[in-house]
Design a protein around this motif. Structure first.
Motif, PDB file in Angstrom:
ATOM      1  N   LEU A   7     -11.496 -15.523   4.761  1.00 30.05           N
ATOM      2  CA  LEU A   7     -12.761 -15.535   4.018  1.00 30.05           C
ATOM      3  C   LEU A   7     -13.942 -15.066   4.866  1.00 30.05           C
ATOM      4  O   LEU A   7     -14.713 -14.207   4.440  1.00 30.05           O
ATOM      5  CB  LEU A   7     -13.040 -16.935   3.448  1.00 30.05           C
ATOM      6  CG  LEU A   7     -12.078 -17.407   2.341  1.00 30.05           C
ATOM      7  CD1 LEU A   7     -12.437 -18.818   1.879  1.00 30.05           C
ATOM      8  CD2 LEU A   7     -12.064 -16.439   1.164  1.00 30.05           C
ATOM      9  N   GLN A   8     -14.070 -15.628   6.060  1.00 33.44           N
ATOM     10  CA  GLN A   8     -15.276 -15.316   6.835  1.00 33.44           C
ATOM     11  C   GLN A   8     -15.338 -13.850   7.250  1.00 33.44           C
ATOM     12  O   GLN A   8     -16.420 -13.260   7.255  1.00 33.44           O
ATOM     13  CB  GLN A   8     -15.396 -16.256   8.019  1.00 33.44           C
ATOM     14  CG  GLN A   8     -15.918 -17.621   7.560  1.00 33.44           C
ATOM     15  CD  GLN A   8     -16.425 -18.464   8.701  1.00 33.44           C
ATOM     16  OE1 GLN A   8     -15.711 -18.655   9.693  1.00 33.44           O
ATOM     17  NE2 GLN A   8     -17.640 -18.974   8.588  1.00 33.44           N
ATOM     18  N   PRO A  29     -14.318 -25.583   9.804  1.00 31.65           N
ATOM     19  CA  PRO A  29     -15.753 -25.833  10.012  1.00 31.65           C
ATOM     20  C   PRO A  29     -16.646 -25.276   8.891  1.00 31.65           C
ATOM     21  O   PRO A  29     -17.690 -25.851   8.607  1.00 31.65           O
ATOM     22  CB  PRO A  29     -16.048 -25.115  11.326  1.00 31.65           C
ATOM     23  CG  PRO A  29     -14.736 -24.962  11.998  1.00 31.65           C
ATOM     24  CD  PRO A  29     -13.690 -24.906  10.939  1.00 31.65           C
ATOM     25  N   PHE A  30     -16.245 -24.184   8.255  1.00 28.92           N
ATOM     26  CA  PHE A  30     -17.140 -23.557   7.255  1.00 28.92           C
ATOM     27  C   PHE A  30     -16.890 -24.064   5.839  1.00 28.92           C
ATOM     28  O   PHE A  30     -17.556 -23.640   4.899  1.00 28.92           O
ATOM     29  CB  PHE A  30     -17.028 -22.032   7.312  1.00 28.92           C
ATOM     30  CG  PHE A  30     -15.708 -21.493   6.818  1.00 28.92           C
ATOM     31  CD1 PHE A  30     -14.579 -21.517   7.613  1.00 28.92           C
ATOM     32  CD2 PHE A  30     -15.604 -20.973   5.538  1.00 28.92           C
ATOM     33  CE1 PHE A  30     -13.362 -21.026   7.148  1.00 28.92           C
ATOM     34  CE2 PHE A  30     -14.390 -20.476   5.053  1.00 28.92           C
ATOM     35  CZ  PHE A  30     -13.263 -20.513   5.867  1.00 28.92           C
ATOM     36  N   TYR A  49     -19.846 -19.668   3.842  1.00 27.74           N
ATOM     37  CA  TYR A  49     -19.614 -21.094   3.614  1.00 27.74           C
ATOM     38  C   TYR A  49     -18.941 -21.290   2.267  1.00 27.74           C
ATOM     39  O   TYR A  49     -19.132 -20.485   1.349  1.00 27.74           O
ATOM     40  CB  TYR A  49     -20.933 -21.874   3.579  1.00 27.74           C
ATOM     41  CG  TYR A  49     -21.636 -21.972   4.905  1.00 27.74           C
ATOM     42  CD1 TYR A  49     -21.126 -22.789   5.922  1.00 27.74           C
ATOM     43  CD2 TYR A  49     -22.823 -21.282   5.132  1.00 27.74           C
ATOM     44  CE1 TYR A  49     -21.781 -22.883   7.138  1.00 27.74           C
ATOM     45  CE2 TYR A  49     -23.482 -21.372   6.349  1.00 27.74           C
ATOM     46  CZ  TYR A  49     -22.952 -22.177   7.348  1.00 27.74           C
ATOM     47  OH  TYR A  49     -23.604 -22.276   8.550  1.00 27.74           O
ATOM     48  N   VAL A  50     -18.173 -22.401   2.176  1.00 27.98           N
ATOM     49  CA  VAL A  50     -17.507 -22.751   0.921  1.00 27.98           C
ATOM     50  C   VAL A  50     -17.730 -24.233   0.657  1.00 27.98           C
ATOM     51  O   VAL A  50     -17.578 -25.059   1.562  1.00 27.98           O
ATOM     52  CB  VAL A  50     -15.984 -22.491   1.005  1.00 27.98           C
ATOM     53  CG1 VAL A  50     -15.265 -23.022  -0.232  1.00 27.98           C
ATOM     54  CG2 VAL A  50     -15.684 -21.012   1.210  1.00 27.98           C
ATOM     55  N   PHE A  70     -22.470 -17.369  -0.057  1.00 27.71           N
ATOM     56  CA  PHE A  70     -22.203 -18.815  -0.066  1.00 27.71           C
ATOM     57  C   PHE A  70     -21.465 -19.137  -1.355  1.00 27.71           C
ATOM     58  O   PHE A  70     -22.027 -19.021  -2.435  1.00 27.71           O
ATOM     59  CB  PHE A  70     -23.528 -19.583   0.017  1.00 27.71           C
ATOM     60  CG  PHE A  70     -23.367 -21.039   0.406  1.00 27.71           C
ATOM     61  CD1 PHE A  70     -22.501 -21.876  -0.275  1.00 27.71           C
ATOM     62  CD2 PHE A  70     -24.104 -21.560   1.467  1.00 27.71           C
ATOM     63  CE1 PHE A  70     -22.353 -23.212   0.085  1.00 27.71           C
ATOM     64  CE2 PHE A  70     -23.976 -22.907   1.831  1.00 27.71           C
ATOM     65  CZ  PHE A  70     -23.101 -23.725   1.140  1.00 27.71           C
ATOM     66  N   GLU A  71     -20.200 -19.536  -1.223  1.00 28.03           N
ATOM     67  CA  GLU A  71     -19.362 -19.917  -2.367  1.00 28.03           C
ATOM     68  C   GLU A  71     -19.626 -21.396  -2.671  1.00 28.03           C
ATOM     69  O   GLU A  71     -19.319 -22.269  -1.858  1.00 28.03           O
ATOM     70  CB  GLU A  71     -17.901 -19.679  -1.999  1.00 28.03           C
ATOM     71  CG  GLU A  71     -16.876 -20.548  -2.709  1.00 28.03           C
ATOM     72  CD  GLU A  71     -16.583 -20.114  -4.130  1.00 28.03           C
ATOM     73  OE1 GLU A  71     -17.427 -20.428  -4.996  1.00 28.03           O
ATOM     74  OE2 GLU A  71     -15.532 -19.495  -4.357  1.00 28.03           O
ATOM     75  N   SER A  72     -20.231 -21.673  -3.830  1.00 23.83           N
ATOM     76  CA  SER A  72     -20.669 -23.053  -4.084  1.00 23.83           C
ATOM     77  C   SER A  72     -19.683 -23.893  -4.881  1.00 23.83           C
ATOM     78  O   SER A  72     -19.952 -25.073  -5.119  1.00 23.83           O
ATOM     79  CB  SER A  72     -22.024 -23.031  -4.814  1.00 23.83           C
ATOM     80  OG  SER A  72     -21.870 -22.565  -6.145  1.00 23.83           O
ATOM     81  N   HIS A  73     -18.542 -23.308  -5.296  1.00 23.34           N
ATOM     82  CA  HIS A  73     -17.617 -24.122  -6.104  1.00 23.34           C
ATOM     83  C   HIS A  73     -16.202 -23.536  -6.085  1.00 23.34           C
ATOM     84  O   HIS A  73     -15.903 -22.589  -6.813  1.00 23.34           O
ATOM     85  CB  HIS A  73     -18.119 -24.201  -7.546  1.00 23.34           C
ATOM     86  CG  HIS A  73     -17.460 -25.261  -8.363  1.00 23.34           C
ATOM     87  ND1 HIS A  73     -18.144 -26.331  -8.921  1.00 23.34           N
ATOM     88  CD2 HIS A  73     -16.171 -25.445  -8.743  1.00 23.34           C
ATOM     89  CE1 HIS A  73     -17.323 -27.104  -9.588  1.00 23.34           C
ATOM     90  NE2 HIS A  73     -16.108 -26.581  -9.509  1.00 23.34           N
ATOM     91  N   ALA A  74     -15.352 -24.099  -5.224  1.00 22.71           N
ATOM     92  CA  ALA A  74     -13.956 -23.642  -5.142  1.00 22.71           C
ATOM     93  C   ALA A  74     -13.017 -24.838  -5.160  1.00 22.71           C
ATOM     94  O   ALA A  74     -13.416 -25.958  -4.831  1.00 22.71           O
ATOM     95  CB  ALA A  74     -13.745 -22.840  -3.858  1.00 22.71           C
TER      96      ALA A  74
END
Ligand code: NI
Length: 255
Positions: free
Chosen positions: A25-26, A54-55, A32-33, A3-7
């Motif tokens: 990415l997926q 969606p992600f 999730y991003v 889970f990427e929390s900051h992009a």
């Protein structure tokens, strides 16, 4: 799964290959991003990305360095945006005394105003705080000590401060910096803070981990951060991925 929390995929640095990069990415296990707004303009672009993919979820808000032109009209716009279920946080907001512009009173005013907005709409906050630990903590304590949902992103303070903000309810955002040779302080923070309070982040296009330091960053390099955290904490990479994933799910997606 990661889970990427900051992009910041809205950044110009991704103009040439944004679509193909995001679409890759997926299949590379970035599940999730959270794309994070930093100005009103980038907040609008962030929102568009969240609507398109969606992600990808959106954080809407204004970084301290971009607060000078803000007005109440902008707060109204943020409030409009949070009505959408793809908007899951207010950020990034905070104080930056490294660049130290605009003047501190203006930064503080809009930091407070956006904390209030987050409480009003019951969303977590993503905090950017650089060389401003004391004022950041004072403002947070003033507002609602011990009752926050959020993350201190790109954490750059001492383990003592990390413990204090964790006690207030925050997660600690850890990214590429932990792989740098001079990252002694952040390594200590990772050592001392339980994995249950750590989120994975890139802050891409910035802060690329070793061995790609200096190149453009993307979520695809998060495994290097995972590896480093696993090494520091003496656990498996699977454990780091699983726990940080669950942390971010809980914080941003209520799952
Ligand atoms: Ni950022």
């Amino acid at each position: 799964m990661i889970f990427e929390s900051h992009a910041h995929y809205d950044d110009d640095a991704f103009d040439e290959d944004r679509e193909s990069l995001i679409e890759s990415l997926q299949e590379n296990r970035i599940e999730y991003v959270i794309n994070v707004g930093a100005s009103m303009e980038s907040t609008e672009r962030t929102y568009e990305l969240a609507k398109k993919y969606p992600f990808i979820y959106a954080a809407v808000g204004v970084h301290p360095s971009d607060t000078l032109p803000l007005g109440e009209k902008d707060m109204d716009r943020l409030k409009e945006l949070v009505a959408d279920e793809k908007v899951v946080a207010i950020g990034e907001i905070g104080l930056d005394y490294y660049w130290d512009e605009p003047e501190r009173e203006i930064q503080k005013k809009w930091f407070k105003r956006q904390i209030e907005l987050a409480k009003e709409v019951d969303l977590p906050i993503i905090i950017h705080s650089r060389e401003a630990a004391k004022d950041t903590l004072d403002i947070l304590h003033e507002h609602d000590a011990g009752n926050y949902r959020g993350v201190m992103h790109c954490f750059s303070y001492s383990p003592e401060i990390a413990k204090e903000v964790v006690k207030m309810g925050f997660y600690i955002g850890v990214g590429g910096v932990c792989t740098y040779k001079n990252a002694k302080k952040l390594v200590e923070v990772v050592e001392e803070i339980p994995l249950e309070h750590i989120l994975l982040e890139t802050d891409c296009p910035y802060l690329t981990p070793v061995p790609y330091r200096g190149k453009r960053n993307s979520s695809l390099y998060l495994p290097y951060v995972v590896e480093k955290i696993a090494e520091i904490k003496g656990v498996t990479v699977e454990e780091v991925e699983r726990v940080t994933y669950e942390n971010a799910m809980k914080l941003f997606l209520n799952r």
